[in-house]
Write an enzyme that holds these catalytic residues in place. Structure first.
Site, PDB file in Angstrom:
ATOM      1  N   HIS A   1      -9.974  -2.022   4.931  1.00 35.86           N
ATOM      2  CA  HIS A   1      -9.353  -3.079   4.123  1.00 35.86           C
ATOM      3  C   HIS A   1     -10.282  -4.276   4.055  1.00 35.86           C
ATOM      4  O   HIS A   1     -11.188  -4.454   4.872  1.00 35.86           O
ATOM      5  CB  HIS A   1      -7.975  -3.474   4.675  1.00 35.86           C
ATOM      6  CG  HIS A   1      -8.027  -4.439   5.811  1.00 35.86           C
ATOM      7  ND1 HIS A   1      -8.056  -5.810   5.618  1.00 35.86           N
ATOM      8  CD2 HIS A   1      -8.081  -4.255   7.141  1.00 35.86           C
ATOM      9  CE1 HIS A   1      -8.098  -6.412   6.795  1.00 35.86           C
ATOM     10  NE2 HIS A   1      -8.120  -5.498   7.739  1.00 35.86           N
ATOM     11  N   CYS A   2     -10.045  -5.101   3.035  1.00 32.95           N
ATOM     12  CA  CYS A   2     -10.784  -6.352   2.869  1.00 32.95           C
ATOM     13  C   CYS A   2      -9.764  -7.450   2.580  1.00 32.95           C
ATOM     14  O   CYS A   2      -8.669  -7.421   3.116  1.00 32.95           O
ATOM     15  CB  CYS A   2     -11.838  -6.212   1.765  1.00 32.95           C
ATOM     16  SG  CYS A   2     -11.135  -5.740   0.173  1.00 32.95           S
ATOM     17  N   HIS A   3     -10.107  -8.384   1.704  1.00 37.87           N
ATOM     18  CA  HIS A   3      -9.164  -9.463   1.387  1.00 37.87           C
ATOM     19  C   HIS A   3      -8.290  -9.119   0.181  1.00 37.87           C
ATOM     20  O   HIS A   3      -7.089  -9.335   0.201  1.00 37.87           O
ATOM     21  CB  HIS A   3      -9.916 -10.775   1.144  1.00 37.87           C
ATOM     22  CG  HIS A   3      -8.991 -11.946   1.009  1.00 37.87           C
ATOM     23  ND1 HIS A   3      -8.306 -12.479   2.090  1.00 37.87           N
ATOM     24  CD2 HIS A   3      -8.609 -12.661  -0.070  1.00 37.87           C
ATOM     25  CE1 HIS A   3      -7.546 -13.472   1.671  1.00 37.87           C
ATOM     26  NE2 HIS A   3      -7.714 -13.607   0.373  1.00 37.87           N
TER      27      HIS A   3
ATOM     28  N   TYR B   1      -5.759  -7.717   2.995  1.00 35.83           N
ATOM     29  CA  TYR B   1      -5.292  -8.770   3.889  1.00 35.83           C
ATOM     30  C   TYR B   1      -4.380  -9.766   3.179  1.00 35.83           C
ATOM     31  O   TYR B   1      -3.439 -10.302   3.784  1.00 35.83           O
ATOM     32  CB  TYR B   1      -6.462  -9.497   4.560  1.00 35.83           C
ATOM     33  CG  TYR B   1      -5.969 -10.409   5.644  1.00 35.83           C
ATOM     34  CD1 TYR B   1      -5.526  -9.883   6.856  1.00 35.83           C
ATOM     35  CD2 TYR B   1      -5.880 -11.783   5.444  1.00 35.83           C
ATOM     36  CE1 TYR B   1      -5.024 -10.711   7.838  1.00 35.83           C
ATOM     37  CE2 TYR B   1      -5.375 -12.607   6.441  1.00 35.83           C
ATOM     38  CZ  TYR B   1      -4.948 -12.071   7.632  1.00 35.83           C
ATOM     39  OH  TYR B   1      -4.436 -12.885   8.607  1.00 35.83           O
TER      40      TYR B   1
END
Length: 123
Positions: A85-87, A114
């Site tokens: 995952h990232c933002h 996120y």
């Protein structure tokens, strides 16, 4: 909320990830945001921060070197629950594709990323 994904990228939902966090011994959760983003915004419990530009090298490391650098067990190629995952979702999708090309066939992207996790968790 619109999440970004690449066609054909396997994804996991917030609800499915929420069930795994803190419960599954098989979960490898990799946060591909920059170290600065993680320090500024917070993290999903149990995640390991491996910035997107180092994912290939990290997954190619031998397990001892991985443990030394990241303080976590390196996910095996057949890890049943390998989640990136990232933002916002795009870098997580890119990392998922990189992992799949390295043989991590079960790798998936938390497309809500996120931004969704922090909104739902009230952080």
């Amino acid at each position: 909320m619109h999440s970004l994904s690449l066609p054909g990228t396997k994804e996991i939902s917030y609800n499915d990830l929420k069930k795994l966090v803190g419960q599954s011994q098989d979960l490898f959760l990799i946060d591909v945001r920059s170290t600065e983003e993680v320090e500024r915004s917070g993290r999903i419990p149990g995640s390991v921060n491996i910035p997107i530009d180092t994912v290939d090298a990290a997954l190619a490391m031998d397990p001892d070197a991985f443990m030394t650098k990241y303080g976590s067990t390196k996910p095996p190629v057949d890890a049943p629950e390998l989640v990136f995952h990232c933002h916002m979702g795009k870098r997580g999708a890119l990392a998922t594709e990189k992992a799949r090309k390295l043989g991590y066939t079960n790798a998936c992207n938390y497309a809500g990323a996120y931004i969704e996790w922090s909104a739902k968790e009230g952080e």
